[in-house]
Design an enzyme around this catalytic site. Sequence first.
Site, PDB file in Angstrom:
ATOM      1  N   GLN A   1      21.639  16.091   6.713  1.00  0.00           N
ATOM      2  CA  GLN A   1      22.296  15.013   7.464  1.00  0.00           C
ATOM      3  C   GLN A   1      23.740  14.851   6.982  1.00  0.00           C
ATOM      4  OE1 GLN A   1      20.539  10.986   8.531  1.00  0.00           O
ATOM      5  NE2 GLN A   1      21.596  10.383   6.690  1.00  0.00           N
TER       6      GLN A   1
ATOM      7  N   ASP B   1      19.410  13.294   1.743  1.00  0.00           N
ATOM      8  CA  ASP B   1      19.384  13.830   3.107  1.00  0.00           C
ATOM      9  C   ASP B   1      20.566  14.781   3.251  1.00  0.00           C
ATOM     10  OD1 ASP B   1      17.138  12.262   4.133  1.00  0.00           O
ATOM     11  OD2 ASP B   1      18.461  10.556   3.816  1.00  0.00           O
TER      12      ASP B   1
ATOM     13  N   SER C   1      12.969   6.664  -1.930  1.00  0.00           N
ATOM     14  CA  SER C   1      12.944   6.759  -0.471  1.00  0.00           C
ATOM     15  C   SER C   1      12.216   5.525   0.048  1.00  0.00           C
ATOM     16  CB  SER C   1      12.157   8.013  -0.074  1.00  0.00           C
ATOM     17  OG  SER C   1      11.702   7.894   1.262  1.00  0.00           O
ATOM     18  N   SER C   2      12.642   5.053   1.213  1.00  0.00           N
ATOM     19  CA  SER C   2      11.967   3.888   1.796  1.00  0.00           C
ATOM     20  C   SER C   2      10.499   4.199   2.045  1.00  0.00           C
ATOM     21  CB  SER C   2      12.630   3.498   3.110  1.00  0.00           C
ATOM     22  OG  SER C   2      13.981   3.219   2.884  1.00  0.00           O
TER      23      SER C   2
ATOM     24  N   LEU D   1      15.470  -1.585   1.832  1.00  0.00           N
ATOM     25  CA  LEU D   1      16.467  -1.131   0.853  1.00  0.00           C
ATOM     26  C   LEU D   1      15.872  -0.940  -0.538  1.00  0.00           C
ATOM     27  CD1 LEU D   1      19.353  -3.510   1.981  1.00  0.00           C
ATOM     28  CD2 LEU D   1      18.931  -1.150   2.701  1.00  0.00           C
TER      29      LEU D   1
ATOM     30  N   GLY E   1      17.349  -0.041   6.575  1.00  0.00           N
ATOM     31  CA  GLY E   1      16.661  -1.131   5.885  1.00  0.00           C
ATOM     32  C   GLY E   1      15.630  -0.636   4.889  1.00  0.00           C
TER      33      GLY E   1
ATOM     34  N   HIS F   1      19.895   2.878  -1.985  1.00  0.00           N
ATOM     35  CA  HIS F   1      20.865   2.188  -1.123  1.00  0.00           C
ATOM     36  C   HIS F   1      21.840   1.371  -1.967  1.00  0.00           C
ATOM     37  CE1 HIS F   1      17.311   2.467   1.736  1.00  0.00           C
ATOM     38  NE2 HIS F   1      18.265   3.051   2.424  1.00  0.00           N
TER      39      HIS F   1
HETATM   40  O1  PAF Z   1      19.891   8.098   6.520  1.00  0.00           O
HETATM   41  C1  PAF Z   1      19.524   7.126   7.227  1.00  0.00           C
HETATM   42  O2  PAF Z   1      19.025   6.115   6.743  1.00  0.00           O
HETATM   43  C2  PAF Z   1      19.713   7.208   8.738  1.00  0.00           C
HETATM   44  O3  PAF Z   1      19.545   8.508   9.196  1.00  0.00           O
HETATM   45  C3  PAF Z   1      21.065   6.643   9.204  1.00  0.00           C
HETATM   46  C4  PAF Z   1      22.236   7.447   8.669  1.00  0.00           C
HETATM   47  C5  PAF Z   1      21.198   5.193   8.784  1.00  0.00           C
HETATM   48  C6  PAF Z   1      21.156   6.700  10.723  1.00  0.00           C
HETATM   49  O4  PAF Z   1      20.161   5.942  11.326  1.00  0.00           O
END
Ligand code: PAF
Length: 282
Positions: free
Chosen positions: A153, A150, A185-186, A33, A31, A37
């Site tokens: 990730q 990220d 970034s949020s 956003l 969220g 996003h």
């Molecule tokens: O990158 C993110 O916003 C979070 O790590 C994710 C992939 C939604 C998992 O909670």
Amino acid sequence: MYHTNELTSLEEELSKASKKGMKIGLVPTMGALHDGHMELIKQARTHTEYVIVSIFINPLQFNQTDDFLNYPSNPKKDYNKLKNAEVDLLFSPDAKLIYPKKPSVKIDFGSISKNLEGALRLGHFEGVGIIVMKLFNLIKPNFAFFGLKDLQQYVLIKNLIKEFSYPIKLIGVPTVREENGLALSSRNVHLSPTGLTIASQIYKGLVWAKNNFESLQSAQILVLKLKNFYNKQKGLSIEYCEILNSNTFKPIKSLQVKGRITLCVAAYVEGVRLIDNIFLKE
Ligand code: PAF
């Protein structure tokens, strides 16, 4: 846009889409956003016919309670953004639905998750792994969209998909930036106007490094010079600054090695933790 926070209607909607032969694209989010996003959603729209966005602030991936409690949240604003972006389904479950009890299974991504974010945010990637697998299992998307900001990730999820044979095509979406280069970034909502300007120096340093790395032999020298630049920026405190192989995330010493190389940075501005990266060699 269909909005649900429970599983039966999620399954019903997804099965209607699959029966119509639609490819399903998942954009997982927490969220708050922003345009980064929205770019993931745009990419999802171009690759798939049915776009589902999940919003879930995953408690398992926060290693500090304060960070979890202060994570920005604006469900109403998010809903309107998604509606305008013609997203087909918003799935925003609550924590009880996702974790009726704390999972006892642990996901260990191996050495790739042990440095940078993995070293500084203990348990972070294990928590990401659990929620991403849950979302993959519940939604069974054909495509999944993750931001390259990220990067660690992204690489871990790439391994997860490959090693657990998920029939999912992973799309890494380039970082969206403010005009001054600051990665969206949020967490940026916690920065003052001055903080936003200071934070934009992170990307300035990365661009400087990209423009200069070819004239330098060693990663250590490049990092030293970059840290010197960052240390001169008042209000910016660097947590790490590392040069790695983009696929394995192993640190590299020589800048002349073959293959893709990435420079990753984490820094604090006004107490807000920010990360960014740049591909030195693609
Ligand atoms: O990158 C993110 O916003 C979070 O790590 C994710 C992939 C939604 C998992 O909670």
